[in-house]
Design a protein around this motif. Structure first.
Motif, mmCIF file in Angstrom:
data_model
loop_
_atom_site.group_PDB
_atom_site.id
_atom_site.type_symbol
_atom_site.label_atom_id
_atom_site.label_comp_id
_atom_site.label_asym_id
_atom_site.label_seq_id
_atom_site.Cartn_x
_atom_site.Cartn_y
_atom_site.Cartn_z
ATOM 1 N N ALA A 194 -16.567 2.401 0.205
ATOM 2 C CA ALA A 194 -15.521 3.177 -0.701
ATOM 3 C C ALA A 194 -15.668 3.054 -2.217
ATOM 4 O O ALA A 194 -15.710 4.016 -2.969
ATOM 5 C CB ALA A 194 -14.167 2.221 -0.779
ATOM 6 N N GLU A 211 -8.839 7.047 -6.155
ATOM 7 C CA GLU A 211 -8.169 5.939 -5.652
ATOM 8 C C GLU A 211 -7.661 5.803 -4.515
ATOM 9 O O GLU A 211 -7.631 5.096 -3.711
ATOM 10 C CB GLU A 211 -7.317 5.588 -6.757
ATOM 11 N N ALA A 212 -6.850 7.000 -4.283
ATOM 12 C CA ALA A 212 -6.177 7.468 -3.033
ATOM 13 C C ALA A 212 -6.967 7.403 -1.971
ATOM 14 O O ALA A 212 -6.926 6.929 -0.550
ATOM 15 C CB ALA A 212 -5.302 8.726 -3.288
ATOM 16 N N GLN A 213 -8.227 8.146 -2.091
ATOM 17 C CA GLN A 213 -8.982 8.070 -0.869
ATOM 18 C C GLN A 213 -9.867 7.032 -0.506
ATOM 19 O O GLN A 213 -9.906 6.607 0.671
ATOM 20 C CB GLN A 213 -9.915 9.356 -1.174
ATOM 21 N N SER A 215 -8.796 4.055 -0.994
ATOM 22 C CA SER A 215 -7.683 3.082 -0.639
ATOM 23 C C SER A 215 -7.454 3.181 0.912
ATOM 24 O O SER A 215 -7.462 2.372 1.710
ATOM 25 C CB SER A 215 -6.380 3.075 -1.509
ATOM 26 N N ALA A 216 -7.177 4.795 1.123
ATOM 27 C CA ALA A 216 -7.231 5.025 2.630
ATOM 28 C C ALA A 216 -8.465 4.669 3.488
ATOM 29 O O ALA A 216 -8.187 4.274 4.688
ATOM 30 C CB ALA A 216 -6.950 6.487 2.591
ATOM 31 N N MET A 217 -9.669 4.850 2.900
ATOM 32 C CA MET A 217 -10.846 4.257 3.589
ATOM 33 C C MET A 217 -10.556 2.967 4.042
ATOM 34 O O MET A 217 -10.729 2.637 5.226
ATOM 35 C CB MET A 217 -11.961 4.531 2.886
ATOM 36 N N ARG A 219 -7.887 0.844 3.998
ATOM 37 C CA ARG A 219 -6.723 0.672 4.835
ATOM 38 C C ARG A 219 -6.857 1.047 6.256
ATOM 39 O O ARG A 219 -6.298 0.452 7.247
ATOM 40 C CB ARG A 219 -5.273 1.379 4.350
ATOM 41 N N GLU A 220 -7.742 2.181 6.697
ATOM 42 C CA GLU A 220 -7.965 2.585 7.973
ATOM 43 C C GLU A 220 -8.872 1.645 8.698
ATOM 44 O O GLU A 220 -9.194 1.838 10.027
ATOM 45 C CB GLU A 220 -8.380 4.150 7.941
ATOM 46 N N THR A 221 -9.495 0.991 8.070
ATOM 47 C CA THR A 221 -10.462 -0.165 8.812
ATOM 48 C C THR A 221 -9.809 -1.261 9.305
ATOM 49 O O THR A 221 -9.036 -1.986 8.829
ATOM 50 C CB THR A 221 -11.583 -0.417 7.838
ATOM 51 N N GLU A 225 -7.367 -5.898 5.197
ATOM 52 C CA GLU A 225 -6.023 -5.747 4.466
ATOM 53 C C GLU A 225 -6.256 -5.822 2.932
ATOM 54 O O GLU A 225 -6.834 -6.530 2.310
ATOM 55 C CB GLU A 225 -5.236 -7.194 4.706
#
Length: 268
Positions: A194, A211-213, A215-217, A219-221, A225
Motif C-alpha cells: 500500500a 489514502e482511500a485506495q 486503505s481499501a487495499m 481492508r480487503e486483505t 484490521e
C-alpha cells in the motif's frame, strides 16, 4: 567497562537504544553508528513504562543470548543491559510537554506510550552521555517525540534517523514479526504494498484518492484490521493534502492476526 576513559580521550560516543529481539535492522543502526562515532554503545532494555497493555509487555520477546551474539558479531563496543530496578529504583512521576503530535496516530491508540518512551530514553541518555543517538525510521513518530524531548531538556545530543530495513519481499523488519504465523506473514505484506502504491502514484493522484485506495487495499486483505493509513506533515503529523508541501510522510498501522504492525514511507 566504564565510559570515563572514552570521554577522557574526547572520543565521540554513539548510543543505539533497543528493546532487544534484535534483527538486521538493529545491526544496520550499529553499522551506521560506527561510521559517525568512535565508540558505540547498544542498550537492551524492555521498558515497562511504555507498554499500555500488560499482556504486550509479558509476551515481548527477550532472546538475550541471541542479542549479545548479534552485537558481538556487529562489533558493538559496549552492551548496556540494565535491570528494571536499576532504571526504576523507586516510583517516579514523569510527564513532559511533547507537543500536540503526541496525541495523534500511535498516541491516540496507545495513550501515554510516548511519555514512557521519552522517560526511558532520557534515563539512557543520562547513563551513557552520548554525543549521538541512532533510531530507525520505522518508528517515525517515536523519533519525532524523542527529538521533542531533546529540545525540551536542551540536551547536547544529535538524533540520527536511519532508513527502514526491509525483508526481500518488502516487509519492514520488526521484533514483533516473530509473532506472525505463516499466513499472517503473507497478509502483512499489504502494508508495504500500500505504501509502495502511494509512492508510485503520488504525482498522478490526489492525497485523498491515494489514502482511500491504500486503505481499501489493506481492508480487503484477510486477517488484517486497519487502524489508520494517512498522509501527514512529517513534523506536526497533521493530515496534509497539499502535495507540494515539504516533508510529507505516509504512515500506516494495522493488526495482522494478533500482532500490531506499523510502517511508513517518506514521500517528499
Amino acid at each position: 567497562m566504564q565510559l570515563e576513559p572514552v570521554n577522557a580521550a574526547n572520543q565521540k560516543i554513539a548510543l543505539v537504544p533497543t528493546m532487544g529481539a534484535l534483527h538486521p535492522g538493529h545491526v544496520s543502526l550499529i553499522k551506521a553508528a560506527q561510521q559517525i562515532a568512535d565508540f558505540v554503545v547498544c542498550s537492551v532494555f524492555v521498558n515497562p513504562t511504555q507498554f499500555t497493555d500488560p499482556k504486550d509487555l509479558e509476551k515481548y520477546p527477550r532472546p538475550v543470548e541471541h542479542d549479545i551474539r548479534m552485537l558481538e558479531e556487529a562489533g558493538c563496543d559496549l552492551v548496556f543491559m540494565p535491570s528494571v530496578t536499576e532504571m526504576y529504583p523507586q516510583q517516579e512521576q514523569w510527564h513532559i510537554d511533547l507537543g500536540s503530535a503526541e496525541f495523534l496516530l500511535e498516541g491516540a491508540y496507545r495513550k501515554g506510550h510516548y511519555q514512557g518512551v521519552t522517560q526511558i530514553v532520557k534515563k539512557l541518555f543520562d547513563a551513557v552521555q552520548p554525543h549521538k543517538a541512532l533510531f530507525g525510521q520505522k518508528d517515525y513518530q517515536q523519533v519525532l517525540m524523542i527529538q521533542n524531548m531533546v529540545q525540551y531538556f536542551n540536551l547536547p545530543i544529535e538524533i540520527v534517523t536511519c532508513p527502514i530495513i526491509r525483508e526481500q519481499d518488502g516487509l519492514a523488519m520488526s521484533s514483533r514479526n516473530i509473532h506472525l504465523s505463516a499466513a499472517d506473514r503473507e497478509h502483512a505484506l499489504v502494508l508495504s504494498k500500500a505504501l509502495d502504491f502511494v509512492k508510485t502514484n503520488f504525482e498522478q493522484q490526489s492525497v485523498q484518492a491515494l489514502e482511500a485506495q491504500a486503505s481499501a487495499m489493506i481492508r480487503e486483505t484477510p486477517g488484517v484490521e486497519l487502524d489508520y493509513f494517512t498522509i501527514v506533515d512529517g513534523t506536526t503529523l497533521e493530515p496534509q493534502e497539499d502535495k507540494q508541501a515539504k516533508n510529507l510522510v505516509a504512515l500506516v498501522a494495522a493488526k495482522v492476526g494478533h500482532t500490531r504492525l506499523i510502517d511508513n514511507m517518506l514521500l517528499s
